[in-house]
Design an enzyme around this catalytic site. Sequence first.
Site, PDB file in Angstrom:
ATOM      1  CD  GLN A 103      -2.901   0.551  -0.078  1.00  0.00           C
ATOM      2  OE1 GLN A 103      -3.207  -0.605  -0.310  1.00  0.00           O
ATOM      3  NE2 GLN A 103      -3.251   1.524  -0.871  1.00  0.00           N
ATOM      4  CG  HIS A 132      -0.352   2.221  -4.561  1.00  0.00           C
ATOM      5  ND1 HIS A 132      -0.437   2.087  -5.921  1.00  0.00           N
ATOM      6  CD2 HIS A 132      -0.905   1.100  -4.050  1.00  0.00           C
ATOM      7  CE1 HIS A 132      -1.015   0.936  -6.222  1.00  0.00           C
ATOM      8  NE2 HIS A 132      -1.298   0.309  -5.108  1.00  0.00           N
ATOM      9  CD  GLU A 166      -8.550   2.161  -2.221  1.00  0.00           C
ATOM     10  OE1 GLU A 166      -7.651   2.687  -1.511  1.00  0.00           O
ATOM     11  OE2 GLU A 166      -8.500   2.134  -3.460  1.00  0.00           O
ATOM     12  CG  HIS A 167      -7.487  -1.993  -0.716  1.00  0.00           C
ATOM     13  ND1 HIS A 167      -6.872  -0.777  -0.923  1.00  0.00           N
ATOM     14  CD2 HIS A 167      -7.818  -2.466  -1.941  1.00  0.00           C
ATOM     15  CE1 HIS A 167      -6.831  -0.518  -2.224  1.00  0.00           C
ATOM     16  NE2 HIS A 167      -7.409  -1.518  -2.873  1.00  0.00           N
ATOM     17  CG  ASP A 206      -3.888  -4.247  -5.795  1.00  0.00           C
ATOM     18  OD1 ASP A 206      -4.984  -3.715  -5.517  1.00  0.00           O
ATOM     19  OD2 ASP A 206      -2.882  -4.147  -5.076  1.00  0.00           O
ATOM     20  CG  HIS A 249     -49.617  16.857 -11.265  1.00  0.00           C
ATOM     21  ND1 HIS A 249     -49.164  18.080 -11.674  1.00  0.00           N
ATOM     22  CD2 HIS A 249     -48.514  16.062 -11.174  1.00  0.00           C
ATOM     23  CE1 HIS A 249     -47.831  18.032 -11.827  1.00  0.00           C
ATOM     24  NE2 HIS A 249     -47.421  16.814 -11.527  1.00  0.00           N
TER      25      HIS A 249
END
Lengths: 434, 434
Positions: free
Chosen positions: A258, A261, A326-327, A360, A419
């Site tokens: 992680q 990145h 996220e993960h 991934d 209506h």
Amino acid sequence: MKRLATTDAQFEQAFAALLNDRSSVETSVAEPVRAILTDVRARGDAALCDYTNRFDNLNLKPETIRIDADDIAREAARVPQDLVEALAVAATRIESFHRAQAPRDLHYTDSDAVTLGMRWTPLDAVGLYVPGGKAAYPSSVLMNALPARVAGVSRIAMCVPCPGGVLNPLVLAAAQIAGVTEIYRVGGAQAVAALAYGTATIAPVDRIVGPGNAYVAEAKRQVFGHVGIDSIAGPSEVVIVADAHNDARFVALDLLAQAEHDELAQAVLITDDAVFANAVIGAVEHELRTLPRAAIASRSWEDHGVVILVRDWDEAVSVTNRLAPEHLEVMLDSPEVFAAGIRHAGAIFLGRYCPEAVGDYVGGPNHVLPTSRTARFASGLSVFDFLKRTTTIATGPDGLRRIGPAGVALAQAEGLDAHALSLSARLDALTGET
Amino acid sequence: MKRLATTDAQFEQAFAALLNDRSSVETSVAEPVRAILTDVRARGDAALCDYTNRFDNLNLKPETIRIDADDIAREAARVPQDLVEALAVAATRIESFHRAQAPRDLHYTDSDAVTLGMRWTPLDAVGLYVPGGKAAYPSSVLMNALPARVAGVSRIAMCVPCPGGVLNPLVLAAAQIAGVTEIYRVGGAQAVAALAYGTATIAPVDRIVGPGNAYVAEAKRQVFGHVGIDSIAGPSEVVIVADAHNDARFVALDLLAQAEHDELAQAVLITDDAVFANAVIGAVEHELRTLPRAAIASRSWEDHGVVILVRDWDEAVSVTNRLAPEHLEVMLDSPEVFAAGIRHAGAIFLGRYCPEAVGDYVGGPNHVLPTSRTARFASGLSVFDFLKRTTTIATGPDGLRRIGPAGVALAQAEGLDAHALSLSARLDALTGET
């Protein structure tokens, strides 16, 4: 790297600060992005070429905006066969999982003689943004393009910045495998503008997806409403829940996967064992000595890494839900039991042999996932991003007689007389008939 | 009112202008909205009260921001029984349709010994914006709240501006029927800010839905990313496809039901019969003489109304898809045949006895629908707006042996060595074992 323990007197305060830090995504590029969007909207290709020249050091002309088929084929052919095969494995698994996602239409007649339906239809045209330079990942091309193709989108237009004019063979090979043939060598806010508003060369699309830098994210935010967009992507993050029965090096490598990145990426370890926590921290430091991307990874780990010591796994569930990661890797004996308590996470990786890197590349589910705690309300990319729903209602005289009067009453109460009349005129006609 | 015919030499140009006109929703309120959001975020309840005082002429204090249970019960009790029953009919049908929408989870093990899953979970907290004043519609409360409840959202916070302090009994009765008890007497950009960032009185939510004016729409756009939002709502629109076998008055009333919403609303008639078109236009003019909201409806019809004469229904399908209307009425003999060709529409109403007003109140499908041609990529409100997906991947040693090597190859090709190592370290350990 921060160390927290739920037994700390200041835990709540420190954890709240952590949450707040990750969720406040401030952008300072709104004004320059607005100027670029306005300019591309007004001047089209000319503006697109000007910005590409300025930002990507690439002397573009309208006739070279699109990467032609020969260039794609030549570059893709440079990719070694083993990598083409690896891309094919990934593509097959991604396509298969996304096919399983495809939803079913609804169609039924209810007890009021009203026939109701809901139909899913694909978007006509989608724009895929692929980041350029060092972050031009072929896996992202597969993850973005294949769900759109599975959904039945007929036109996929891809934009990838090519700084200095350098094409990325892997990205083009991935596009080829995913069946994407319409590719433009532009990026940044200017590419988003072209996809949203169209230029003479790039026809406008209906939705733009794909990760990008702060300019791309802000551009997507600004064109939202005119076209659809996916979630605004922030820095990537992982939470790893691990007991002491794990190999500390495996956990360390997952944290570093992680961290490597991006300097802003966040790797979080949650464990119930202080000795194991120290072993992992030691292993991280050890791996950083030889890791090629150690400069990035160590900055991420130092600035954003967190180790949280919990009393038990119930506490870990609660902390994880508040992080809405996220993960999430669950490296426990019965990972499914832990995962059953998780309400907010983009993707969960279960077991000691299922690192996030599986997802991934080759797991099958999408790796484009909600960041910055947005898993509270957002989901990973999927076929749903490339489909929309149309509902249908069919009533004949019978159905209208049964449900129409309640509609008349509500329309009158809301002061919407046309209506009410559109219903009552028909009801009156039916009464006249019978 | 514009008259177009596909046989006109200038049709393509005029129609393109029409499309462009409806899709370019420019907003000039970005700056004042930004100031309000920043202020509410910084000063919380105090700012919320200040803006409410200024914009809604209501001297609010933090302790009166929330409408208390007694007020809700007292106001709701003022609603006549027949209207309560009409609301109940609507609520039952809306709830039933949205239950039918609920998606199913995925869970399967594939031929590579990898177990994949996808789980739908509800959001924790949702904010419902209900417009105030004359546009405070009880039907909107049902349409926004019930899908969230069906999805399993545990907290629904509703904001409704109450200019001059006047409560709307129908809105509160609808909230009661929908089970919403947390209601605040605030509106505008300041209410959106409170829902997104939270104040001492209003806890923050995860997603904000509901229609509103230009300030509300811009505020939602600006908080997007921090929280989720639904589509940005623009002026409402209907396309009515009708042959000459219809009662011209029914069609006219349906056009006016759209036009009476808002001066910017758009009512479009598509027909293949010029004589019938004239009859409808005459009927619209006739009805406008007595319609209570004639001032609004006639402005909408004059400025935005369109009658399009087509050669045949295939042409009508094509024109309709390009319009991507929010509402589509198909008043033909075999409406299903026509509807099968429609790729872009929010909701379709089939048959001569199914005016849009059915769907506005009691049909069951949602009346919160994509406007301004966004049906090209967006959908009506649904349970999907209140759910998000978490994917799961589980691999043991077997699965990792089969799919891991392709992942290692791709990670290395992308220059992400920690990714590659997190896979290969485990693969090496497994090789050592065997």
